[in-house]
Scaffold this motif. Structure first.
Motif, PDB file in Angstrom:
ATOM      1  N   ALA A  17       1.936  44.595   1.210  1.00  0.00           N
ATOM      2  CA  ALA A  17       0.485  44.647   1.067  1.00  0.00           C
ATOM      3  C   ALA A  17       0.084  45.689   0.024  1.00  0.00           C
ATOM      4  N   ASP A  18       0.824  46.786  -0.015  1.00  0.00           N
ATOM      5  CA  ASP A  18       0.540  47.825  -1.002  1.00  0.00           C
ATOM      6  C   ASP A  18       0.875  47.343  -2.411  1.00  0.00           C
ATOM      7  N   ALA A  19       1.921  46.510  -2.529  1.00  0.00           N
ATOM      8  CA  ALA A  19       2.321  46.011  -3.844  1.00  0.00           C
ATOM      9  C   ALA A  19       1.359  44.951  -4.360  1.00  0.00           C
ATOM     10  N   LEU A  20       0.744  44.185  -3.456  1.00  0.00           N
ATOM     11  CA  LEU A  20      -0.210  43.153  -3.867  1.00  0.00           C
ATOM     12  C   LEU A  20      -1.559  43.785  -4.163  1.00  0.00           C
ATOM     13  N   GLY A  24      11.571  39.462   3.062  1.00  0.00           N
ATOM     14  CA  GLY A  24      12.253  40.496   3.830  1.00  0.00           C
ATOM     15  C   GLY A  24      13.260  41.270   3.002  1.00  0.00           C
ATOM     16  N   LEU A  25      13.882  40.588   2.040  1.00  0.00           N
ATOM     17  CA  LEU A  25      14.852  41.267   1.184  1.00  0.00           C
ATOM     18  C   LEU A  25      14.178  42.160   0.151  1.00  0.00           C
ATOM     19  N   PHE A  26      13.078  41.671  -0.406  1.00  0.00           N
ATOM     20  CA  PHE A  26      12.452  42.403  -1.491  1.00  0.00           C
ATOM     21  C   PHE A  26      11.471  43.481  -1.027  1.00  0.00           C
ATOM     22  N   TYR A  27      10.908  43.313   0.143  1.00  0.00           N
ATOM     23  CA  TYR A  27       9.948  44.282   0.657  1.00  0.00           C
ATOM     24  C   TYR A  27      10.458  44.807   1.989  1.00  0.00           C
ATOM     25  N   SER A  28      10.564  46.112   2.097  1.00  0.00           N
ATOM     26  CA  SER A  28      11.134  46.686   3.316  1.00  0.00           C
ATOM     27  C   SER A  28      10.191  46.546   4.500  1.00  0.00           C
ATOM     28  N   SER A  29       8.935  46.409   4.270  1.00  0.00           N
ATOM     29  CA  SER A  29       8.006  46.183   5.372  1.00  0.00           C
ATOM     30  C   SER A  29       6.787  45.434   4.850  1.00  0.00           C
ATOM     31  N   ILE A  30       6.039  44.895   5.746  1.00  0.00           N
ATOM     32  CA  ILE A  30       4.838  44.158   5.363  1.00  0.00           C
ATOM     33  C   ILE A  30       3.818  45.089   4.719  1.00  0.00           C
ATOM     34  N   TRP A  31       3.844  46.354   5.115  1.00  0.00           N
ATOM     35  CA  TRP A  31       2.897  47.306   4.526  1.00  0.00           C
ATOM     36  C   TRP A  31       3.226  47.576   3.072  1.00  0.00           C
ATOM     37  N   ASN A  32       4.516  47.654   2.770  1.00  0.00           N
ATOM     38  CA  ASN A  32       4.902  47.825   1.370  1.00  0.00           C
ATOM     39  C   ASN A  32       4.485  46.609   0.548  1.00  0.00           C
ATOM     40  N   VAL A  55      -4.527  40.206  -0.983  1.00  0.00           N
ATOM     41  CA  VAL A  55      -4.433  40.403   0.468  1.00  0.00           C
ATOM     42  C   VAL A  55      -5.660  39.816   1.155  1.00  0.00           C
ATOM     43  N   ARG A  56      -6.838  40.051   0.598  1.00  0.00           N
ATOM     44  CA  ARG A  56      -8.064  39.512   1.181  1.00  0.00           C
ATOM     45  C   ARG A  56      -8.039  37.985   1.182  1.00  0.00           C
ATOM     46  N   GLN A  57      -7.581  37.399   0.092  1.00  0.00           N
ATOM     47  CA  GLN A  57      -7.533  35.935  -0.018  1.00  0.00           C
ATOM     48  C   GLN A  57      -6.547  35.348   0.996  1.00  0.00           C
ATOM     49  N   ALA A  58      -5.396  35.956   1.170  1.00  0.00           N
ATOM     50  CA  ALA A  58      -4.415  35.464   2.136  1.00  0.00           C
ATOM     51  C   ALA A  58      -4.957  35.556   3.556  1.00  0.00           C
ATOM     52  N   THR A  59      -5.625  36.645   3.883  1.00  0.00           N
ATOM     53  CA  THR A  59      -6.214  36.819   5.210  1.00  0.00           C
ATOM     54  C   THR A  59      -7.337  35.826   5.431  1.00  0.00           C
TER      55      THR A  59
END
Length: 119
Positions: A77-80, A67-75, A85-89
């Protein structure tokens, strides 16, 4: 007449004239109120819970760090990478599917999840 040790006691016995009730106990004063509050807490033995909170605390710290390093989950996901992302899902969905399969198999065989596997 009360004995000297009973004056400071937080519990007082109250006799009543009602049918079926011989005596009642009353918790009076600050010590009585503390005893009333801390008795159920002590009975629940919260100190036994502390070792199990370690993993929950680690998960909470990891979530707070994201939460501190990424302002949103979309950011995030975009950084990964797309593969991460596919592996985590996939991992989460696979765990849920396996849990459903175990529950279905246990229900069909008439045994609970907590019976030993060797029986």
């Amino acid at each position: 007449m009360r004995r000297p040790g009973q004056w400071a006691a937080p519990v007082h016995e109250i006799t009543t004239g009602e049918d079926g009730i011989d005596a009642s106990l009353a918790l009076v004063g600050l010590r009585g109120h503390l005893r009333l509050l801390l008795g159920p807490v002590r009975a629940n033995r919260p100190w036994r819970l502390v070792p199990h909170l370690a993993s929950a605390s680690a998960a909470a710290a990891a979530t707070a760090a994201f939460g501190l390093f990424y302002s949103s989950i979309w950011n995030m996901a975009d950084a990964l990478s797309e593969e991460a992302v596919r592996q985590a899902t996939y991992s989460r969905r696979e765990r849920e599917r396996r849990a459903r399969d175990r529950a279905t198999t246990a229900a069909q065989s008439g045994r609970s999840e907590y019976t030993s596997r060797g029986d």
